[in-house]
Design a protein around this motif. Structure first.
Motif, PDB file in Angstrom:
ATOM      1  N   GLU A   1      47.714  -5.173  37.567  1.00 37.65           N
ATOM      2  CA  GLU A   1      47.817  -5.197  36.225  1.00 37.65           C
ATOM      3  C   GLU A   1      48.193  -3.872  35.553  1.00 37.65           C
ATOM      4  OE1 GLU A   1      44.710  -7.326  34.264  1.00 37.65           O
ATOM      5  OE2 GLU A   1      43.164  -5.731  34.751  1.00 37.65           O
TER       6      GLU A   1
ATOM      7  N   GLU B   1      37.419  -0.299  36.028  1.00 34.54           N
ATOM      8  CA  GLU B   1      38.771  -0.327  36.187  1.00 34.54           C
ATOM      9  C   GLU B   1      39.372   1.115  36.088  1.00 34.54           C
ATOM     10  OE1 GLU B   1      40.504  -3.523  33.844  1.00 34.54           O
ATOM     11  OE2 GLU B   1      39.245  -5.052  34.716  1.00 34.54           O
TER      12      GLU B   1
ATOM     13  N   HIS C   1      37.136 -12.027  37.358  1.00 39.75           N
ATOM     14  CA  HIS C   1      37.762 -10.659  36.988  1.00 39.75           C
ATOM     15  C   HIS C   1      36.727  -9.947  35.837  1.00 39.75           C
ATOM     16  CE1 HIS C   1      42.117 -10.140  38.266  1.00 39.75           C
ATOM     17  NE2 HIS C   1      41.635 -11.251  39.019  1.00 39.75           N
ATOM     18  N   GLU C   2      36.571  -8.589  35.965  1.00 40.15           N
ATOM     19  CA  GLU C   2      35.930  -7.891  35.056  1.00 40.15           C
ATOM     20  C   GLU C   2      34.302  -8.365  35.450  1.00 40.15           C
ATOM     21  OE1 GLU C   2      38.117  -9.602  33.300  1.00 40.15           O
ATOM     22  OE2 GLU C   2      39.601  -8.073  33.570  1.00 40.15           O
TER      23      GLU C   2
ATOM     24  N   GLU D   1      37.767  -8.755  40.873  1.00 40.67           N
ATOM     25  CA  GLU D   1      38.684  -7.596  40.524  1.00 40.67           C
ATOM     26  C   GLU D   1      37.794  -6.375  40.877  1.00 40.67           C
ATOM     27  OE1 GLU D   1      41.725  -6.724  37.078  1.00 40.67           O
ATOM     28  OE2 GLU D   1      39.733  -7.170  36.673  1.00 40.67           O
TER      29      GLU D   1
END
Ligand code: NOJ
Ligand code: CA
Length: 730
Positions: free
Chosen positions: A534, A207, A509-510, A528
């Motif tokens: 976000e 991220e 996600h992650e 994601e």
């Protein structure tokens, strides 16, 4: 078999590698000395037979001949290497192949047992995607090798028109039993110091923002002091995430990625500080191995080199998907459906409500978002506006324990919070024709989730739901494992398989970034694995070039759940002091539904913000999530893109166009429309004086009647975009 080794190339290679010949060529008096040297040359030619036997070299060409991989094995040294040319130009110079296994380097002292070639030509139809049919056509070469300890290793090359894939295989491990792979020693010796778009190699998170430098300038030092994401683990500032994308001076684009990542650590790349080459750098786990392989014939993930004459071509490159295996889900696939969804999500991130039912001290949280009444409100909104799903986060027990208990047991995936009436929500959703997307935040407590998977999946199926959003926020339990290591790669893949057994679609996600596994497991809708929307809600956010870099890097491996569609750009709606905002115009938020591909697209903003602008919201209601055809009308990495897609099994087209901070005037030609038909184009463009910084809101909506060959002009504001629907007039 249609692999035709290029005899000239082999000869050139052999001559070039013969040192006396090199010396002669550089000798100034070569001609004068010709006679004297004649006898020597004659002897040289006679001895070349012996030389031929010492070097195996074969050129594998793509079906169109534009891509060439030369694979070489030096029998004397016992090592293999390769190089890649594209349209006559060198892209990867001669580079070592090999692995470090059990302390031995499997790139020297190997013995060549043989080689064989093959060709594959066919087409296949993805269950969903950017196009309805994909051609799979390649030429293949397998090099069969053996080390001193009799461990057999094959190196397989597949050369397609849009790139090269290669991988290492252990065809027979009976002799040696358990194999510990300590590192992948493959080198990518790039021909130039290419322009490069990269994100730092972080063992625990994808991220990050992206950087744009030359290969030789890669340096992630600035990321070390960054507090986002909080669980980052950056070990080497010269290493980068894959896919890493490069562009040569002449515009050729190259992306190094991996395909079919299974039972192995994820591939990152280390840049050499003195030059412009990369070495593979695969993420280990608790132990230093990057993989432990037992009792198999074992095939490592593919190393993929995507090639394209320009940036646009990279976006329709199918190499990664083609290197993945065909669909493994047997029988009926009609339960797998692309979806648009809304949900109790953005309101949690911008502080309108919270995930926890209780505060840390046990007192009820009056702002708990996932209560029955609020969920029904979203179900109503979804039903009214034609959305398939409603994501609900914060519905189950565990959120209030997250930061103060150990991770051996954290979330309970069959126990709703007391104010979340699961049977009633299930009944109400079914009545309205909407399905809940059930959130499974694990908090990275992996063994606990693994124990609950079956019961959790049975539970949500018993209420009529069939999509989960998984999450792995934070440091992993077991401690010492990393999000990109073999243990976790196996976990993410197990979730896909188990979910498929229960006919459940997955949005992760992650996780590790995708490697085209959605071909094999088409219930893997999106993930994601990058810095999503976000971050705009609670950090310095994503700058206007972020999405324009994501599509040329991370998204090459698979769809992203980016969650576009924010209309209320300033995020101080519920807290006047909140300074965070989204760094785009509203029109660019619309464009993302077309430019940033996913079969699972969220309309992320709050219903009340959409209700204020029904005319603009219309585009989100209209835009499909499954496509028959995709055309990239213009593109420059990190700067701008214009994407046109045709709705699956229909004639309507949708266009998304977006720019970084630079405003641009765009002219596009609709030569992809069907002749003799008329269409109504609805153009949602940045309004007068719009700009992401000061005036993100104005959207000008206009209509034009268009046909094949018509031109549309529009202006993209700074950080702006344009979205166009083109519907056939019947
Ligand atoms: C991070 C995810 O990316 C986000 O979508 C989710 O809302 C939070 N974790 C909470 O699970
Ligand atoms: Ca995240």
């Amino acid at each position: 078999m249609s692999v035709t080794p290029d005899k000239m190339d082999i000869l050139r290679f052999k001559l070039f590698h013969f040192q006396p010949f090199q010396l002669l060529c550089t000798n100034f008096n070569f001609r004068l000395k010709m006679r004297k040297q004649f006898i020597f040359l004659f002897a040289l030619l006679i001895s070349s037979n012996a030389l031929l036997a010492q070097v195996f070299s074969e050129v594998v060409k793509s079906p169109d001949g534009k891509v060439q991989a030369t694979v070489t094995f030096d029998k004397k040294r016992g090592n293999a290497s390769y190089k890649v040319r594209y349209k006559g130009k060198e892209i990867i110079k001669e580079s070592k192949l090999g692995l470090k296994v059990r302390g031995e380097y499997l790139y020297t002292g190997m013995v060549m047992l043989g080689s064989h070639t093959a060709t594959q030509k066919g087409t296949w139809k993805p269950v969903w995607g950017e196009t309805e049919e994909i051609e799979e056509h390649y030429n293949e070469l397998t090099l069969e090798l053996k080390d001193a300890l009799k461990l057999k290793m094959n190196i397989v090359f597949r050369v397609f028109n849009d790139g090269v894939g290669f991988r290492y295989e252990f065809p027979d491990t009976k002799q040696v039993g358990l194999i510990s792979v300590l590192q992948d020693a493959t080198v990518f010796n790039m021909a130039e110091d290419f322009e490069t778009w990269w994100a730092p190699s972080d063992w625990d998170s994808n991220e990050h923002t992206y950087s744009h430098t030359k290969i030789s300038e890669i340096d992630a030092t600035k990321y070390l002091s960054d507090i986002e994401p909080f669980n980052q683990h950056i070990v080497d500032v010269k290493a980068v995430q894959t896919p890493v994308t490069m562009q040569s001076g002449s515009g050729v684009c190259v992306s190094i990625a991996e395909a079919a990542l299974a039972d192995f650590g994820a591939l990152h790349l280390k840049a050499d500080s003195s030059g412009h080459n990369f070495t593979a750098f695969v993420i280990p786990g608790i132990n230093p191995e990057i993989a432990t392989v037992n009792g198999l014939p074992f095939k490592m993930p593919w190393r993929a080199i995507l090639l394209s004459p320009d940036a646009a071509g990279l976006l329709t490159n199918h190499l990664i998907l083609n290197l993945n295996e065909p669909c493994k889900i047997k029988g009926d696939l009609s339960w797998i459906k692309p979806q648009k969804y809304v949900g109790i999500w953005w309101e949690l991130h911008i502080g309108k409500s919270g995930w926890n039912y209780r505060e840390a001290d046990g007192k009820p949280n009056p702002r708990h978002g996932a209560n029955t009444e609020n969920v029904k409100h979203y179900i109503d909104f979804a039903a009214k506006n034609g959305f398939d799903g409603v994501l609900v986060e914060g519905w189950n027990e565990g959120w209030d324990k997250w930061f103060n208990t150990n991770k051996a047991e954290l979330f309970d995936f069959t126990k709703p919070y007391p104010d979340y009436d699961m049977p009633e929500i299930s009944r109400y959703a079914a009545e309205k024709g909407v399905k809940i997307i059930v959130h499974h935040e694990t908090g990275a407590a992996v063994p606990s989730y693994e124990q609950q998977m079956d019961s959790a999946y049975n539970y949500l199926r018993s209420f009529g739901f069939n999509t989960i959003k998984t999450g792995y926020v934070g440091h992993l339990f077991p401690k010492g494992e990393w999000h990109d290591g073999q243990r976790m790669v196996n976990h993410y893949n197990t979730v896909l398989e188990k979910a498929a057994d229960h006919q459940i679609m997955v949005c992760a996600h992650e996780p590790v970034r995708p490697s085209g596994m959605h071909r094999t497991w088409p219930n893997f809708m999106a993930c994601e694995a990058a810095r999503g929307q976000e971050f705009n809600a609670w950090s310095k956010g994503n700058d206007p070039s972020h999405e324009l870099t994501l599509i040329f890097t991370r998204l090459l491996g698979g769809p992203m759940d980016y969650t576009p569609g924010i209309f209320q750009i300033d995020l101080n709606q519920f807290d006047a002091a909140k300074k965070e905002r989204v760094h785009t115009t509203v029109a660019k938020q619309l464009a993302l539904y077309v430019t940033l591909y996913s079969p699972l697209q969220m309309a992320a903003d709050l219903p009340e913000n959409y209700e204020k602008r029904p005319d603009v919201f219309q585009f989100i209601k209209d835009v499909p999530v499954d496509w028959s055809e995709t055309r990239i009308l213009n593109a420059a990495i990190g700067d701008y893109v214009t994407t046109a897609r045709r709705q699956k099994n229909a004639g309507d087209w949708y266009i998304g166009s977006m720019t970084d901070e630079t405003p641009r005037d765009m002219k596009i030609k609709l030569d992809f429309l069907e002749s003799k038909k008329q269409y109504e184009a609805t153009i949602y463009e940045d309004g007068p004086d719009a700009g992401y910084n000061k005036n993100p809101y104005p959207v000008n909506i206009r209509k034009e009647t268009v046909k094949k060959g018509s031109k549309i002009n529009y202006h993209l504001a700074s950080g702006g975009g344009c979205a166009i629907s083109i519907k056939e007039i019947k």
